[in-house]
Design a protein around this motif. Structure first.
Motif, PDB file in Angstrom:
ATOM      1  N   SER C 168      19.101  17.777  26.574  1.00  0.00           N
ATOM      2  CA  SER C 168      19.263  17.582  25.180  1.00  0.00           C
ATOM      3  C   SER C 168      18.225  17.528  24.346  1.00  0.00           C
ATOM      4  CB  SER C 168      19.894  16.006  25.139  1.00  0.00           C
ATOM      5  OG  SER C 168      18.551  15.151  25.459  1.00  0.00           O
ATOM      6  N   HIS C 169      16.972  17.500  24.582  1.00  0.00           N
ATOM      7  CA  HIS C 169      15.850  17.843  24.146  1.00  0.00           C
ATOM      8  C   HIS C 169      15.661  19.185  23.481  1.00  0.00           C
ATOM      9  CE1 HIS C 169      13.255  14.072  25.106  1.00  0.00           C
ATOM     10  NE2 HIS C 169      14.102  13.870  24.241  1.00  0.00           N
ATOM     11  N   LYS C 170      16.008  20.122  24.355  1.00  0.00           N
ATOM     12  CA  LYS C 170      15.955  21.563  24.040  1.00  0.00           C
ATOM     13  C   LYS C 170      17.177  22.042  23.022  1.00  0.00           C
ATOM     14  CE  LYS C 170      15.513  23.071  28.445  1.00  0.00           C
ATOM     15  NZ  LYS C 170      15.235  23.961  29.511  1.00  0.00           N
ATOM     16  N   ALA C 171      18.147  21.440  23.265  1.00  0.00           N
ATOM     17  CA  ALA C 171      19.298  21.470  22.428  1.00  0.00           C
ATOM     18  C   ALA C 171      19.073  21.061  20.925  1.00  0.00           C
ATOM     19  CB  ALA C 171      20.575  20.925  22.911  1.00  0.00           C
ATOM     20  N   ALA C 172      18.408  20.125  20.913  1.00  0.00           N
ATOM     21  CA  ALA C 172      17.873  19.500  19.583  1.00  0.00           C
ATOM     22  C   ALA C 172      16.973  19.938  19.107  1.00  0.00           C
ATOM     23  CB  ALA C 172      17.557  17.884  19.916  1.00  0.00           C
ATOM     24  N   LEU C 173      15.961  20.766  19.863  1.00  0.00           N
ATOM     25  CA  LEU C 173      14.873  21.573  18.962  1.00  0.00           C
ATOM     26  C   LEU C 173      15.575  22.626  18.362  1.00  0.00           C
ATOM     27  CD1 LEU C 173      12.247  21.760  18.196  1.00  0.00           C
ATOM     28  CD2 LEU C 173      11.429  22.615  20.347  1.00  0.00           C
ATOM     29  N   LYS C 174      16.259  23.401  19.236  1.00  0.00           N
ATOM     30  CA  LYS C 174      16.764  24.605  18.607  1.00  0.00           C
ATOM     31  C   LYS C 174      17.783  24.291  17.476  1.00  0.00           C
ATOM     32  CE  LYS C 174      17.052  26.427  23.197  1.00  0.00           C
ATOM     33  NZ  LYS C 174      18.005  27.028  24.326  1.00  0.00           N
ATOM     34  N   TYR C 175      18.550  23.314  17.324  1.00  0.00           N
ATOM     35  CA  TYR C 175      19.427  22.943  16.353  1.00  0.00           C
ATOM     36  C   TYR C 175      18.636  22.406  15.173  1.00  0.00           C
ATOM     37  CZ  TYR C 175      23.657  21.114  14.025  1.00  0.00           C
ATOM     38  OH  TYR C 175      24.704  21.112  13.205  1.00  0.00           O
ATOM     39  N   ALA C 176      17.506  21.568  15.255  1.00  0.00           N
ATOM     40  CA  ALA C 176      16.867  21.018  14.220  1.00  0.00           C
ATOM     41  C   ALA C 176      16.212  22.403  13.387  1.00  0.00           C
ATOM     42  CB  ALA C 176      15.774  20.068  14.812  1.00  0.00           C
ATOM     43  N   TYR C 177      15.763  23.146  14.524  1.00  0.00           N
ATOM     44  CA  TYR C 177      14.851  24.575  13.944  1.00  0.00           C
ATOM     45  C   TYR C 177      16.019  25.207  12.773  1.00  0.00           C
ATOM     46  CZ  TYR C 177      11.524  27.927  14.253  1.00  0.00           C
ATOM     47  OH  TYR C 177      10.520  28.843  14.064  1.00  0.00           O
ATOM     48  N   PHE C 178      17.032  25.383  13.226  1.00  0.00           N
ATOM     49  CA  PHE C 178      18.043  26.008  12.205  1.00  0.00           C
ATOM     50  C   PHE C 178      18.431  25.209  11.126  1.00  0.00           C
ATOM     51  CE2 PHE C 178      18.333  29.121  15.533  1.00  0.00           C
ATOM     52  CZ  PHE C 178      18.544  30.183  14.824  1.00  0.00           C
ATOM     53  N   SER C 179      18.530  23.829  11.534  1.00  0.00           N
ATOM     54  CA  SER C 179      18.759  23.175  10.263  1.00  0.00           C
ATOM     55  C   SER C 179      17.519  23.243   9.203  1.00  0.00           C
ATOM     56  CB  SER C 179      18.815  21.471  10.765  1.00  0.00           C
ATOM     57  OG  SER C 179      17.834  20.901  10.674  1.00  0.00           O
ATOM     58  N   ALA C 180      16.307  23.319   9.834  1.00  0.00           N
ATOM     59  CA  ALA C 180      15.300  23.451   8.877  1.00  0.00           C
ATOM     60  C   ALA C 180      15.581  24.869   7.898  1.00  0.00           C
ATOM     61  CB  ALA C 180      14.049  23.844   9.555  1.00  0.00           C
ATOM     62  N   ILE C 181      15.981  26.037   8.382  1.00  0.00           N
ATOM     63  CA  ILE C 181      15.965  27.305   7.834  1.00  0.00           C
ATOM     64  C   ILE C 181      17.254  27.091   7.090  1.00  0.00           C
ATOM     65  CG2 ILE C 181      16.434  29.635   8.022  1.00  0.00           C
ATOM     66  CD1 ILE C 181      15.250  29.783  10.672  1.00  0.00           C
ATOM     67  N   CYS C 182      18.397  26.713   7.515  1.00  0.00           N
ATOM     68  CA  CYS C 182      19.630  26.978   6.678  1.00  0.00           C
ATOM     69  C   CYS C 182      19.829  25.648   5.738  1.00  0.00           C
ATOM     70  CB  CYS C 182      21.037  26.584   7.842  1.00  0.00           C
ATOM     71  SG  CYS C 182      21.005  28.089   8.950  1.00  0.00           S
ATOM     72  N   GLY C 183      19.158  24.576   5.920  1.00  0.00           N
ATOM     73  CA  GLY C 183      19.118  23.516   4.855  1.00  0.00           C
ATOM     74  C   GLY C 183      18.215  24.047   3.624  1.00  0.00           C
ATOM     75  N   SER C 184      17.023  24.719   4.001  1.00  0.00           N
ATOM     76  CA  SER C 184      16.136  25.496   2.896  1.00  0.00           C
ATOM     77  C   SER C 184      17.258  26.490   2.244  1.00  0.00           C
ATOM     78  CB  SER C 184      15.088  26.089   3.566  1.00  0.00           C
ATOM     79  OG  SER C 184      14.148  25.122   4.019  1.00  0.00           O
ATOM     80  N   GLY C 185      17.958  27.098   2.942  1.00  0.00           N
ATOM     81  CA  GLY C 185      18.753  28.148   2.391  1.00  0.00           C
ATOM     82  C   GLY C 185      19.792  27.537   1.559  1.00  0.00           C
ATOM     83  N   LEU C 186      20.384  26.315   1.970  1.00  0.00           N
ATOM     84  CA  LEU C 186      21.436  25.788   0.941  1.00  0.00           C
ATOM     85  C   LEU C 186      20.648  25.363  -0.263  1.00  0.00           C
ATOM     86  CD1 LEU C 186      23.999  24.832   0.695  1.00  0.00           C
ATOM     87  CD2 LEU C 186      23.644  22.832   1.746  1.00  0.00           C
ATOM     88  N   ALA C 187      19.441  24.775  -0.155  1.00  0.00           N
ATOM     89  CA  ALA C 187      18.577  24.414  -1.331  1.00  0.00           C
ATOM     90  C   ALA C 187      18.369  25.572  -2.417  1.00  0.00           C
ATOM     91  CB  ALA C 187      17.241  23.716  -0.707  1.00  0.00           C
ATOM     92  N   ILE C 188      18.232  26.716  -1.624  1.00  0.00           N
ATOM     93  CA  ILE C 188      17.860  27.881  -2.350  1.00  0.00           C
ATOM     94  C   ILE C 188      19.248  28.303  -3.057  1.00  0.00           C
ATOM     95  CG2 ILE C 188      17.484  30.581  -2.438  1.00  0.00           C
ATOM     96  CD1 ILE C 188      15.527  29.703   0.041  1.00  0.00           C
ATOM     97  N   ALA C 189      20.340  28.324  -2.438  1.00  0.00           N
ATOM     98  CA  ALA C 189      21.629  28.651  -3.083  1.00  0.00           C
ATOM     99  C   ALA C 189      21.858  27.579  -4.315  1.00  0.00           C
ATOM    100  CB  ALA C 189      22.557  28.608  -1.927  1.00  0.00           C
ATOM    101  N   LEU C 190      21.638  26.406  -3.983  1.00  0.00           N
ATOM    102  CA  LEU C 190      21.958  25.388  -5.205  1.00  0.00           C
ATOM    103  C   LEU C 190      20.925  25.518  -6.231  1.00  0.00           C
ATOM    104  CD1 LEU C 190      22.245  22.508  -6.277  1.00  0.00           C
ATOM    105  CD2 LEU C 190      20.564  21.715  -4.621  1.00  0.00           C
ATOM    106  N   ALA C 191      19.758  25.926  -5.902  1.00  0.00           N
ATOM    107  CA  ALA C 191      18.594  26.240  -7.027  1.00  0.00           C
ATOM    108  C   ALA C 191      19.137  27.520  -7.809  1.00  0.00           C
ATOM    109  CB  ALA C 191      17.220  26.570  -6.496  1.00  0.00           C
ATOM    110  N   LEU C 192      19.493  28.548  -7.106  1.00  0.00           N
ATOM    111  CA  LEU C 192      19.963  29.920  -8.148  1.00  0.00           C
ATOM    112  C   LEU C 192      21.128  29.312  -8.917  1.00  0.00           C
ATOM    113  CD1 LEU C 192      19.370  32.382  -5.324  1.00  0.00           C
ATOM    114  CD2 LEU C 192      17.871  32.034  -7.280  1.00  0.00           C
TER     115      LEU C 192
END
Lengths: 124, 272, 497, 108
Positions: C168-192
């Motif tokens: 579960s720790h490994k799954a969580a780290l991978k998921y959190a990692y993508f949440s970091a990228i994709c969350g920033s992506g959503l912020a960029i989409a919103l900003a544009l």
């Protein structure tokens, strides 16, 4: 010819940070380095937002004595994009905390921080 | 790291270039063409609420968003502590592998210089009071809740670094979690007065720009923070309303949240 | 005609009650009172979402600005620029929230009875997970959507690490990692989007783009769509991220997975509809969305075939069926959207049946691996019947609900001119049955070779929950109008009434 | 081009090395079904290209069918590429994202 404005410079800085961040997250193998790359990415988003809220010759959106409301309306920086930065900082803090905590625990278990070792594909 | 060597690496670089070029080209179009939209409306109404329009934006125009934003850091803290070991659950019928033990950090405070040793505590206390000043001085305009929380927890971290685990500013775990819960709970519940009197959750009854709150509530929440703004058009009597209260709640929440993160990272987590 | 309220009382409560419950249970940590508080809060949320009328809620109570008359109005019927954050609770939102809160109730009961003592933070995460899902399906504001997606992803990490295992720790780290990228992506989409339109409210953004155009800045819309779709991918575990999302589903406890999958489907529907509204008219947008859904559907089901653990089979099937949901929305026709949302509802229900059965297997000592054969049918015939019925529902066999939505999706794809997609939908449903029956045969039906707990007592809550959801699948399968009368008005009346 | 029987042999060899002991036949059915599913899936996907251009779709269809049959058993590769390795997922993520940007930005 493209006119070079402060806003454009901000955008370019944001784009560079973003690309460096994504590149770091993808190409670096150390988990901590990946997390640092994420903070770059998140800062890139912050700069993008601030630059969108920028107004040429504008003021900070805080009313000071002696201002005129009409002038304030037209000259103050756009409050929405600038305000979102606060949210992005908070989200960055929380995400980083969680990522670091997970990295600590996985390091204690595996004794290494290499993503290709700790987070390698496995069959269940 | 074989995944990104050779052909794959080249492909990945090309992909990154495509993304970068697309993103940059779009930004070149955006420069100078940003539409102000709703921000201008917010700015035009700023004088009716509080002088600091960013704080007004955060707590009044977007108060509910900020509640969730506050919840984000709360969640971040709870989840980090959960990773470290707080609140790990297992099925009673089918226990799995034992959860990882989290040891406390080891501090070597003997190597600190005398200056640091004797100036550390005053610095931490100064930071602490500075945090209190930030959150209270902003009572008329709002803003500073998050900053106050960060400053105060910085003092906490400073004390831990200088004096080790048995430092003078040592919060207990129950205390930290209680503060966080009080902060976020207080922020959530501050939506209730507006909800009960006007039907809008988190209606800023003290400022009451639109005049739909009953005057009694306006009196309770508005008058203590009333201020006069001297602008070119004349003197405006504006009021931040419940913004200062929300601000204090936010500060409590941030202290609780970041404090919990530090606590979990420094002391680990052992169940008693 | 009655006026639509802009201060509907139920919306804040649906969000605030789980939030407060989460704070309280987290602070209580290991007290017995947690059980009662959480069950009462879950039931309250369910009740409120059932009896609530329809309408808007403008949080913080700021009116809309009418640019034609330069006045402010509290009437949501007048198209004005919203100054406050806008939530909408309509029939579609109602059925989604009712079903997810029903799952929440059972999940909370199962968690409090089956887990060890320190459940406070874990239950807090489950409550917040529900709250974030409810927010995302109701929200009509990009900025708030972004925060809700971000908090949702952090909460998913919390739910996963709740078990404290290394997987579960490994799954969580991978998921959190993508949440970091994709969350920033959503912020960029919103900003544009904020940059070219100036408004955060989705209706306002759509109106500004339709009326004033984007002033030759289509490139920004495209890039914004690109970043937007990242969050879609990752919220629902679409194609390139499916290994991570399924790992998250498989690594958490089955009762939590039931809430997780409900949240992910709500997010898929909400973000998908918002993307259709904003970018739907651009060329190639629907094609990209269709291709992503098809690839997700097929890869999910193919990899489910290769799994050797019942939990992971279900995890990949959830991903694959998320592809069905997104396919309906991506088709963009009314029929397709109805099919997609209906599929989401059905999917949440029958996957919950399977997951609750999987939870029951934990009481036989975690006998979920298909490498062994445990002969559980002999020990608990009713559980075996339930899991078989759940498998039939998941594979779209007629008297169950999966059939009804898949037939709508197949019709929609044929009417949209893509008979190939209909073939793929059929393949997915058949393969679902194969993948599930493989595991069910090994675990339940084959004569036992491995020892399991002799007299395992399955808690009543699991039995009741499983059979309640099976009855729901049959009722919706026989009378699909029960669900469709919530979904059709939403789609027919434009996206928002 | 490989016939089905030899690809079965190949798969069996792979699985023999990979998984031992109990549950062998059960897993084999899954792999064979997955293999067939995946072949049909990529063929249908190639056929779907007709929404962009019809002649291209026919060429794609023939090409993809030939390639897929040549590379059987594909399922091993599919499983490897769809593993939960973080770096691999990141790689595919980047590729998908670039393709989406390229299609929408310069295709439309």
């Amino acid at each position: 010819m493209i006119e070079v404005t402060i806003q454009l410079l901000g955008f370019i800085a944001a784009a560079l940070l973003l690309i460096i961040g994504i590149a770091g997250m993808v190409f670096l193998d150390n988990i901590i380095k990946k997390i640092i790359a994420f903070t770059l990415l998140s800062d890139g988003v912050n700069i993008l937002l601030v630059a969108i809220g920028y107004i040429e010759g504008g003021v900070v959106p805080i009313l000071l004595p002696g201002m005129s409301t009409v002038e304030f309306t037209t000259h103050a920086a756009l409050v929405f994009p600038v305000g979102i930065v606060l949210t992005n900082i908070v989200i960055g803090v929380s995400t980083t905390a969680i990522l670091v905590a997970l990295a600590i625990m996985l390091y204690r278990r595996y004794g290494t921080l290499k993503a290709s070792v700790v987070l390698k594909g496995e069959r269940r | 790291m074989n995944e990104l060597r050779g052909k794959r690496g080249i492909l990945a670089v090309i992909a990154l270039l495509i993304i970068g070029i697309g993103f940059l080209s779009s930004l070149f179009e955006l420069a100078g063409n940003v539409r102000p939209g709703v921000s201008q409306i917010y700015n035009s109404l700023a004088h009716l609420v509080a002088p600091n329009n960013i704080a007004t934006w955060v707590y009044d125009w977007r108060g509910y968003d900020t509640l969730l934003e506050t919840a984000v850091i709360y969640v971040g803290a709870v989840v980090s502590a959960m990773v470290i070991g707080r609140g790990v659950v297992q099925m009673k019928s089918c226990p799995q592998e034992p959860p990882a033990q989290s040891k406390p950090l080891e501090f070597h405070i003997e190597t600190l210089t005398v200056i640091l040793k004797y100036l550390g505590l005053p610095a931490a206390i100064l930071l602490f009071s500075y945090g209190i000043m930030v959150v209270t001085a902003s009572s008329t305009s709002g803003g500073g809740g998050f900053q106050c929380g960060v400053i105060m927890t910085a003092a906490y971290l400073l004390a831990a670094i200088f004096y080790g685990k048995n430092n003078p500013i040592r919060f207990g775990k129950r205390f930290i979690i209680g503060i966080g819960a009080a902060g976020l709970g207080g922020y959530t519940l501050l939506g209730l007065p507006g909800f009960l009197t006007t039907g809008f959750w988190q209606y800023n009854i003290g400022a009451d720009v639109w005049g739909i709150a009953p005057s009694i509530m306006r009196f309770i929440f508005g008058e203590p923070f009333r201020l006069s703004l001297v602008l070119k058009e004349g003197v405006f009597f504006s009021s931040p309303g419940i913004i200062p209260l929300i601000n204090v709640a936010e500060a409590f929440n941030v202290i609780g949240a970041i404090g919990l993160i530090y606590f979990a990272f420094i002391y680990g987590w052992q169940e008693e | 005609m009655t006026t639509i309220p802009s201060n509907l009382w139920s919306i804040p409560l649906i969000v605030a009650i789980p939030l407060l419950a989460a704070i309280v249970v987290n602070a209580l940590y290991d007290k017995r009172a947690i059980r009662y508080i959480s069950i009462i809060s879950a039931l309250l949320t369910l009740g409120i979402s059932i009896i609530s009328p329809y309408g808007y809620h403008w949080f913080t109570g700021h009116p809309a600005f009418d640019p034609t008359t330069f006045t402010f109005t509290f009437d949501p019927g007048i198209p004005g620029f919203r100054l406050s954050l806008e939530f909408f609770f309509g029939p579609m939102q109602q059925i989604m929230i009712v079903i997810s809160s029903l799952i929440l109730v059972f999940c909370v009961i199962m968690a409090t009875s089956g887990l060890t003592k320190h459940q406070g933070p874990y239950l807090a995460m489950i409550f917040l997970l529900f709250a974030s899902a409810a927010i995302i399906i109701m929200v009509n504001d990009l900025y708030h959507l972004w925060i809700a997606v971000e908090i949702g992803s952090l909460i998913v990490v919390g739910v996963v690490v709740g078990s404290g295992t290394s997987i579960s720790h490994k799954a969580a780290l991978k998921y959190a990692y993508f949440s970091a990228i994709c969350g920033s992506g959503l912020a960029i989409a919103l900003a544009l989007l904020l940059g070219i339109t100036g408004f955060p409210n989705v209706s306002d953004v759509v109106r500004v783009i339709n009326i004033f155009g984007v002033g030759g800045m289509e490139t920004i819309l495209y890039i914004s769509f690109g970043f937007f779709i990242l969050s879609w991918m990752y919220a629902g575990g679409l194609a390139p991220l499916h290994p991570l999302k399924s790992e998250v589903y498989g690594a958490s406890y089955p009762h939590a997975t039931a809430v997780l999958q409900a949240q992910s489907k709500l997010m898929l529907v909400a973000i998908g509809i918002i993307m259709l509204r904003i970018f739907g008219t651009l060329p190639f947008v629907k094609e990209v969305m269709i291709f992503l859904s098809i690839i997700t559907m097929m890869l999910g089901v193919v990899i489910a075939l290769l799994q050797i653990d019942f939990r992971w089979i279900i995890a990949y099937l959830i991903i694959s069926h998320s592809g069905l949901v997104t396919l309906g929305i991506a088709l963009g026709t009314k029929e397709g959207i109805i099919g997609g949302i209906f599929q989401a509802v059905n999917d949440i229900i029958y996957m919950s049946v399977l997951l609750f059965c999987c939870e029951a297997l934990y009481y036989f000592g975690g006998a979920t691996s298909t490498r062994g054969s445990f002969g559980i049918a002999k020990k608990s015939p009713w559980l075996c019947a339930a899991v078989l019925l759940g498998a039939f529902a998941a594979s779209g066999i007629p008297p169950f609900n999966g059939f009804q939505s898949e037939i709508i999706l197949i019709q929609a794809s044929i009417n949209a001119g893509f008979p190939e997609i209909a073939v793929i939908i059929l393949m997915v449903s058949v393969t679902t049955l194969i993948a599930l029956l493989r595991a069910i045969y090994r675990i339940f039906l084959k004569p036992p070779e491995n020892e399991v707990a002799a007299n395992a007592q399955i808690p009543k809550s699991i039995t009741i929950g499983t059979w309640l959801f099976i009855i729901l699948t049959i009722i919706i399968g026989v009378y699909p109008d029960i669900a469709l009368r919530f979904i059709v008005p939403f789609v027919e009346g434009g996206f928002l009434p | 081009m490989t016939s089905i029987s030899t690809s079965y042999e190949k798969l069996k060899k792979f699985l023999d090395e990979f998984i031992s002991g109990n549950g062998y036949t059960n897993i084999m059915t899954g792999y064979i079904t997955g293999e067939l599913q995946f072949l049909i899936f990529i063929i249908v996907l190639a056929a779907l290209f007709r929404m962009f251009s019809f002649p291209l779709a026919i060429i794609m269809l023939i090409l993809v069918t030939a390639l897929a049959l040549y590379f059987t058993p594909t399922i091993i590769g599919v499983e490897k590429e769809n593993s939960n390795d973080l770096n691999r997922v990141l790689y595919w993520f980047l590729i998908y994202f670039a393709i989406i940007i390229a299609i929408t930005l310069w295709g439309g």
